[in-house]
Design an enzyme around this catalytic site. Structure first.
Site, PDB file in Angstrom:
ATOM      1  N   TYR A 144       0.503  -1.220  -0.086  1.00  0.00           N
ATOM      2  CA  TYR A 144       0.446  -0.482  -0.028  1.00  0.00           C
ATOM      3  C   TYR A 144       0.904   1.246  -0.286  1.00  0.00           C
ATOM      4  O   TYR A 144       1.724   1.746   0.865  1.00  0.00           O
ATOM      5  CB  TYR A 144      -0.643  -0.044   1.748  1.00  0.00           C
ATOM      6  N   ASP A 239       9.826   2.563  -0.412  1.00  0.00           N
ATOM      7  CA  ASP A 239       8.288   3.562  -0.124  1.00  0.00           C
ATOM      8  C   ASP A 239       8.611   2.821   1.654  1.00  0.00           C
ATOM      9  O   ASP A 239       7.980   2.171   2.505  1.00  0.00           O
ATOM     10  CB  ASP A 239       6.966   3.007   0.075  1.00  0.00           C
ATOM     11  N   LYS A 267       4.946  10.112   7.913  1.00  0.00           N
ATOM     12  CA  LYS A 267       4.167  11.073  10.093  1.00  0.00           C
ATOM     13  C   LYS A 267       5.357  10.012  10.719  1.00  0.00           C
ATOM     14  O   LYS A 267       5.554  10.903  11.238  1.00  0.00           O
ATOM     15  CB  LYS A 267       3.749   9.676   9.793  1.00  0.00           C
TER      16      LYS A 267
HETATM   17  N1  HOZ Z   1      -3.496   2.792   6.075  1.00  0.00           N
HETATM   18  C1  HOZ Z   1      -3.188   3.504   6.919  1.00  0.00           C
HETATM   19  C2  HOZ Z   1      -2.542   2.622   7.878  1.00  0.00           C
HETATM   20  N2  HOZ Z   1      -1.420   1.342   7.501  1.00  0.00           N
HETATM   21  C3  HOZ Z   1      -4.492   3.449   8.143  1.00  0.00           C
HETATM   22  C4  HOZ Z   1      -4.629   5.191   8.233  1.00  0.00           C
HETATM   23  C5  HOZ Z   1      -5.415   5.397   9.468  1.00  0.00           C
HETATM   24  O1  HOZ Z   1      -6.792   4.814   9.536  1.00  0.00           O
HETATM   25  O2  HOZ Z   1      -4.667   6.362  10.619  1.00  0.00           O
END
Ligand code: HOZ
Length: 428
Positions: A144, A239, A267
């Site tokens: 992802y 990534d 983040k």
């Molecule tokens: N795609 C995020 C975790 N790999 C989820 C982010 C969220 O729901 O804050």
């Protein structure tokens, strides 16, 4: 456990926010319950609006590596806020953090700050296309890279959690330029790259997959990818939104000693504030406007609060033995969880790299998307609800990662192992 106020808040939220959440997995649908609403957090603990306390293994999906609200980061943000929250102009803070990030991540010569991992990956891909003059991107099933159009092909995270194939709204014309192939399959990788090298701009990969649960790269997978992309004139993008500053100070590239051309970070740099970054070789990065023709911009990029948090965060990460101690704790925890599964007689495959891990409810090895999909998600749902009830906060999906922070104590990890054993035994 009383969650009356959370329940009411969720109903109210659904009236004004789609699904009541700002990111789909949080709605907890795949684990069969409603989400609890978090009021505050400190160290390893979360507190919800009903006054319940939880030991947190989500860590805001990774970035809270020091635990929540460490004094150094809170003070840095407070100080910065007093000087205004945004300028949309160059600052010494962004220059200082850029220098720290370039020094930390081995393959980086220059870095550009953005506001999220999604922005970082979509900008890195545009840059790779601009640099090579080619259009096709190669990604891996179940990885992802945020929600930009090109990546929503066999994507991980919420896309597999909700079991949706892709997304309406993504034009066919865009995804025709995305090739998704199995993670950890060197043969298919080589065949694809050799056959289509004339049109492939980049390969983008999570060096440790973290959005179909935690899956380690095979022994030579990243090395092979590096050698092939180098030979064939294809840009290699790591990534590292999850692995950056998580597996080691230099990220997965330092951990595995494989250097990409471009790196995406997210983040974790800002200690949980909205920030992302992409960087790499100067020769490629100099293609970005205003030096070059590849356009990318943002008023909030390099935001002073995020930069202040980032500087404080990275300083804390540089403390001696930080990663050694964190990874030892994670090993202790993972061993305990494996033993808990054995003692309960529940088939669990525990994948761990550094302080990221996933217990898959399957007896078989999990090495790619197809093997991850064999996990028993109903069983994960039962386990999730039982653990929440006992004050242990796990990711609300079998296909996300559990994180340990420096704030988790051995006593707390022991308690979580005991609870896990209790929950597993209850399921037999
Ligand atoms: N795609 C995020 C975790 N790999 C989820 C982010 C969220 O729901 O804050």
């Amino acid at each position: 456990m009383n969650t009356t106020i959370s329940g009411k808040m969720f109903e109210k939220a659904k009236e004004v926010i789609p699904g009541g959440v700002n990111s789909p997995v949080r709605a907890c649908r795949s684990v069969g319950c409603d989400p609890v609403f978090i009021q505050k957090a400190k160290g390893s603990k979360l507190f919800d609006v009903d006054g319940n306390e939880y030991l947190d293994f989500v860590c805001s999906w990774g970035p809270m590596i020091h635990g929540h609200a460490p004094d150094e980061i809170v003070e840095a943000v407070r100080d910065a806020a007093g000087d205004s929250t945004s300028f949309g102009a160059p600052t010494t803070k962004e220059m200082a953090l850029a220098a720290m990030v370039v020094e930390a991540v081995p393959s980086l010569e220059k870095v550009r700050f953005v506001n999220s991992g999604t922005e970082a990956t979509m900008s890195a891909v545009r840059l790779a296309r601009g640099y090579t003059g080619k259009d096709v991107i190669v990604k891996f099933d179940g990885c992802y890279h945020g929600h930009a159009d090109s990546f929503l092909v066999k994507a991980g995270s919420g896309v597999i959690t909700l079991g949706i194939p892709g997304s309406p709204g993504v034009p066919e014309d865009i995804v025709k330029n995305t090739i998704s192939i199995p993670y950890n399959d060197e043969k298919i990788l080589e065949k694809t790259l050799r056959e289509k090298s004339d049109s492939i701009a980049c390969v983008i990969v999570e060096p440790v997959a973290g959005n179909m649960g935690c899956i380690a790269p095979g022994k030579t997978f990243l090395q092979k990818m590096r050698a092939l992309t180098e030979e064939l004139g294809i840009v290699l993008i790591f990534d590292e939104v999850i692995t950056g500053f998580r597996l080691s100070y230099g990220g997965a590239q330092e951990y595995f000693d494989v250097m990409p051309d471009l790196t995406c970070l997210g983040k974790i740099i800002g200690g949980g504030l909205p920030v992302g970054a992409y960087g790499g070789k100067a020769e490629i990065m100099d293609m970005i406007a205003p030096d070059g023709p590849v356009y990318q911009a943002g008023t909030l990029s390099g935001n002073p609060l995020a930069m202040a948090a980032g500087i404080a965060n990275l300083r804390m990460l540089r403390r001696e033995n930080f990663y050694k101690e964190l990874n030892e704790k994670a090993e202790f925890f993972a061993d305990g969880l494996t033993k808990a599964a054995e003692s309960a007689g529940i088939p669990v495959t525990l994948n761990r790299v550094g302080s990221m891990m996933t217990g898959f409810f399957t007896p078989d090895p999990v090495t790619d998307f197809n093997s991850a999909m064999k996990a028993d998600t109903d069983r994960y749902g039962v386990h999730y609800r039982q653990m929440l009830e006992k004050g242990i906060y796990l990711a609300p999906s079998q296909f996300e990662v559990a994180f340990i922070s420096a704030a988790h104590t051995t006593e707390e990890l022991k308690k979580a192992i005991e609870m896990t054993e209790w929950s597993f035994k209850k399921m037999v």
